[in-house]
Design a protein around this motif. Sequence first.
Motif, PDB file in Angstrom:
ATOM      1  N   SER A 258       0.834  -1.204   0.000  1.00 54.65           N
ATOM      2  CA  SER A 258       0.000   0.000   0.000  1.00 54.65           C
ATOM      3  C   SER A 258       0.863   1.245   0.000  1.00 54.65           C
ATOM      4  O   SER A 258       1.022   1.922   1.019  1.00 54.65           O
ATOM      5  N   PRO A 259       1.426   1.576  -1.166  1.00 55.70           N
ATOM      6  CA  PRO A 259       2.253   2.775  -1.225  1.00 55.70           C
ATOM      7  C   PRO A 259       1.474   4.040  -0.856  1.00 55.70           C
ATOM      8  O   PRO A 259       2.044   4.984  -0.327  1.00 55.70           O
ATOM      9  N   ALA A 260       0.155   4.030  -1.090  1.00 56.63           N
ATOM     10  CA  ALA A 260      -0.649   5.200  -0.716  1.00 56.63           C
ATOM     11  C   ALA A 260      -0.665   5.381   0.798  1.00 56.63           C
ATOM     12  O   ALA A 260      -0.564   6.507   1.301  1.00 56.63           O
ATOM     13  N   LEU A 261      -0.775   4.284   1.556  1.00 51.83           N
ATOM     14  CA  LEU A 261      -0.750   4.389   3.017  1.00 51.83           C
ATOM     15  C   LEU A 261       0.602   4.918   3.480  1.00 51.83           C
ATOM     16  O   LEU A 261       0.672   5.809   4.338  1.00 51.83           O
ATOM     17  N   GLY A 262       1.679   4.402   2.918  1.00 55.05           N
ATOM     18  CA  GLY A 262       3.010   4.906   3.249  1.00 55.05           C
ATOM     19  C   GLY A 262       3.141   6.388   2.936  1.00 55.05           C
ATOM     20  O   GLY A 262       3.704   7.162   3.717  1.00 55.05           O
ATOM     21  N   HIS A 263       2.599   6.788   1.774  1.00 57.44           N
ATOM     22  CA  HIS A 263       2.622   8.205   1.385  1.00 57.44           C
ATOM     23  C   HIS A 263       1.918   9.053   2.439  1.00 57.44           C
ATOM     24  O   HIS A 263       2.441  10.067   2.888  1.00 57.44           O
ATOM     25  N   HIS A 264       0.720   8.640   2.859  1.00 61.46           N
ATOM     26  CA  HIS A 264      -0.066   9.445   3.793  1.00 61.46           C
ATOM     27  C   HIS A 264       0.557   9.474   5.190  1.00 61.46           C
ATOM     28  O   HIS A 264       0.484  10.506   5.864  1.00 61.46           O
ATOM     29  N   VAL A 265       1.164   8.379   5.601  1.00 67.43           N
ATOM     30  CA  VAL A 265       1.870   8.396   6.881  1.00 67.43           C
ATOM     31  C   VAL A 265       2.985   9.440   6.820  1.00 67.43           C
ATOM     32  O   VAL A 265       3.130  10.271   7.733  1.00 67.43           O
ATOM     33  N   ALA A 266       3.753   9.426   5.745  1.00 66.33           N
ATOM     34  CA  ALA A 266       4.862  10.379   5.620  1.00 66.33           C
ATOM     35  C   ALA A 266       4.343  11.805   5.398  1.00 66.33           C
ATOM     36  O   ALA A 266       4.686  12.724   6.149  1.00 66.33           O
ATOM     37  N   ALA A 267       3.532  11.977   4.354  1.00 67.84           N
ATOM     38  CA  ALA A 267       3.114  13.324   3.944  1.00 67.84           C
ATOM     39  C   ALA A 267       2.195  13.975   4.970  1.00 67.84           C
ATOM     40  O   ALA A 267       2.417  15.124   5.365  1.00 67.84           O
ATOM     41  N   PHE A 268       1.156  13.257   5.378  1.00 69.64           N
ATOM     42  CA  PHE A 268       0.171  13.859   6.282  1.00 69.64           C
ATOM     43  C   PHE A 268       0.617  13.792   7.745  1.00 69.64           C
ATOM     44  O   PHE A 268       0.755  14.824   8.407  1.00 69.64           O
ATOM     45  N   ALA A 269       0.844  12.580   8.247  1.00 72.74           N
ATOM     46  CA  ALA A 269       1.121  12.436   9.678  1.00 72.74           C
ATOM     47  C   ALA A 269       2.387  13.182  10.092  1.00 72.74           C
ATOM     48  O   ALA A 269       2.398  13.895  11.100  1.00 72.74           O
ATOM     49  N   PHE A 270       3.452  13.031   9.301  1.00 69.91           N
ATOM     50  CA  PHE A 270       4.712  13.659   9.701  1.00 69.91           C
ATOM     51  C   PHE A 270       4.952  15.009   9.034  1.00 69.91           C
ATOM     52  O   PHE A 270       5.377  15.951   9.686  1.00 69.91           O
ATOM     53  N   GLY A 271       4.669  15.125   7.755  1.00 75.94           N
ATOM     54  CA  GLY A 271       4.913  16.390   7.061  1.00 75.94           C
ATOM     55  C   GLY A 271       3.929  17.482   7.438  1.00 75.94           C
ATOM     56  O   GLY A 271       4.313  18.617   7.707  1.00 75.94           O
ATOM     57  N   ASP A 272       2.631  17.128   7.468  1.00 78.48           N
ATOM     58  CA  ASP A 272       1.607  18.138   7.733  1.00 78.48           C
ATOM     59  C   ASP A 272       1.330  18.333   9.222  1.00 78.48           C
ATOM     60  O   ASP A 272       1.172  19.457   9.681  1.00 78.48           O
ATOM     61  N   ILE A 273       1.219  17.251   9.977  1.00 81.82           N
ATOM     62  CA  ILE A 273       0.789  17.352  11.369  1.00 81.82           C
ATOM     63  C   ILE A 273       1.975  17.414  12.336  1.00 81.82           C
ATOM     64  O   ILE A 273       2.084  18.336  13.139  1.00 81.82           O
ATOM     65  N   TYR A 274       2.877  16.444  12.263  1.00 82.33           N
ATOM     66  CA  TYR A 274       3.965  16.375  13.230  1.00 82.33           C
ATOM     67  C   TYR A 274       4.852  17.618  13.192  1.00 82.33           C
ATOM     68  O   TYR A 274       5.374  18.038  14.224  1.00 82.33           O
ATOM     69  N   ASP A 275       5.005  18.204  12.028  1.00 83.12           N
ATOM     70  CA  ASP A 275       5.925  19.337  11.880  1.00 83.12           C
ATOM     71  C   ASP A 275       5.251  20.691  12.110  1.00 83.12           C
ATOM     72  O   ASP A 275       5.851  21.726  11.871  1.00 83.12           O
ATOM     73  N   ARG A 276       4.008  20.680  12.590  1.00 82.03           N
ATOM     74  CA  ARG A 276       3.325  21.940  12.881  1.00 82.03           C
ATOM     75  C   ARG A 276       3.978  22.642  14.072  1.00 82.03           C
ATOM     76  O   ARG A 276       4.526  21.985  14.955  1.00 82.03           O
ATOM     77  N   PRO A 277       3.853  23.974  14.116  1.00 82.89           N
ATOM     78  CA  PRO A 277       4.295  24.677  15.316  1.00 82.89           C
ATOM     79  C   PRO A 277       3.282  24.445  16.439  1.00 82.89           C
ATOM     80  O   PRO A 277       2.179  23.973  16.200  1.00 82.89           O
ATOM     81  N   GLY A 278       3.650  24.733  17.637  1.00 81.16           N
ATOM     82  CA  GLY A 278       2.707  24.635  18.747  1.00 81.16           C
ATOM     83  C   GLY A 278       3.090  23.602  19.783  1.00 81.16           C
ATOM     84  O   GLY A 278       2.839  23.793  20.972  1.00 81.16           O
ATOM     85  N   LEU A 279       3.655  22.484  19.345  1.00 77.96           N
ATOM     86  CA  LEU A 279       4.190  21.483  20.269  1.00 77.96           C
ATOM     87  C   LEU A 279       5.574  21.093  19.787  1.00 77.96           C
ATOM     88  O   LEU A 279       5.781  20.919  18.590  1.00 77.96           O
ATOM     89  N   ASP A 280       6.482  20.956  20.721  1.00 75.06           N
ATOM     90  CA  ASP A 280       7.819  20.496  20.360  1.00 75.06           C
ATOM     91  C   ASP A 280       7.795  18.976  20.175  1.00 75.06           C
ATOM     92  O   ASP A 280       6.828  18.314  20.574  1.00 75.06           O
ATOM     93  N   PRO A 281       8.833  18.405  19.558  1.00 78.02           N
ATOM     94  CA  PRO A 281       8.856  16.953  19.327  1.00 78.02           C
ATOM     95  C   PRO A 281       8.711  16.117  20.600  1.00 78.02           C
ATOM     96  O   PRO A 281       8.057  15.078  20.594  1.00 78.02           O
ATOM     97  N   ARG A 282       9.279  16.568  21.714  1.00 78.42           N
ATOM     98  CA  ARG A 282       9.135  15.839  22.985  1.00 78.42           C
ATOM     99  C   ARG A 282       7.669  15.732  23.375  1.00 78.42           C
ATOM    100  O   ARG A 282       7.189  14.672  23.743  1.00 78.42           O
ATOM    101  N   SER A 283       6.983  16.860  23.326  1.00 78.27           N
ATOM    102  CA  SER A 283       5.567  16.890  23.700  1.00 78.27           C
ATOM    103  C   SER A 283       4.734  16.041  22.751  1.00 78.27           C
ATOM    104  O   SER A 283       3.831  15.317  23.187  1.00 78.27           O
TER     105      SER A 283
END
Length: 134
Positions: free
Chosen positions: A43-68
């Motif tokens: 499922s390359p689409a699932l891998g894409h969304h984990v990378a692009a959405f979960a980490f690129g769009d959400i995880y890298d948002r300002p507001g919480l540091d990586p520890r939090s």
Amino acid sequence: MSDPQHDITTPASEDRRRHGLDVLARIDGDAGTSVIDALAGISPALGHHVAAFAFGDIYDRPGLDPRSRQLVTIGVLTALGGCEPQLKVHVGAALNVGLTQDEIVEAMLHAAVYAGFPRALNATFAAKEVFENR
């Protein structure tokens, strides 16, 4: 899947995935990348969304540091239960971003109040395995 909304190979989609993979590598190291790689054949689409959405769009948002963010992730995965493989990856990531073993275990103990002892026990044993392998 000719709908452009679902095309993970557009330049914009590839840029988002690349950014997400960079964030993922910073946080999870090889463990996160190996999850994405393992999805390529099924499922390359699932891998894409984990990378692009979960980490690129959400995880890298300002507001919480990586520890939090990792502390929240550990709490949620503990509460969900049945997510021990993902929890192990995120326990490793939590250590990578500066959480201590004691803080991780304390978060899981705290989750026992809200999620129950079986889930906290399973999470703690998953964390123990990660700690021993480090």
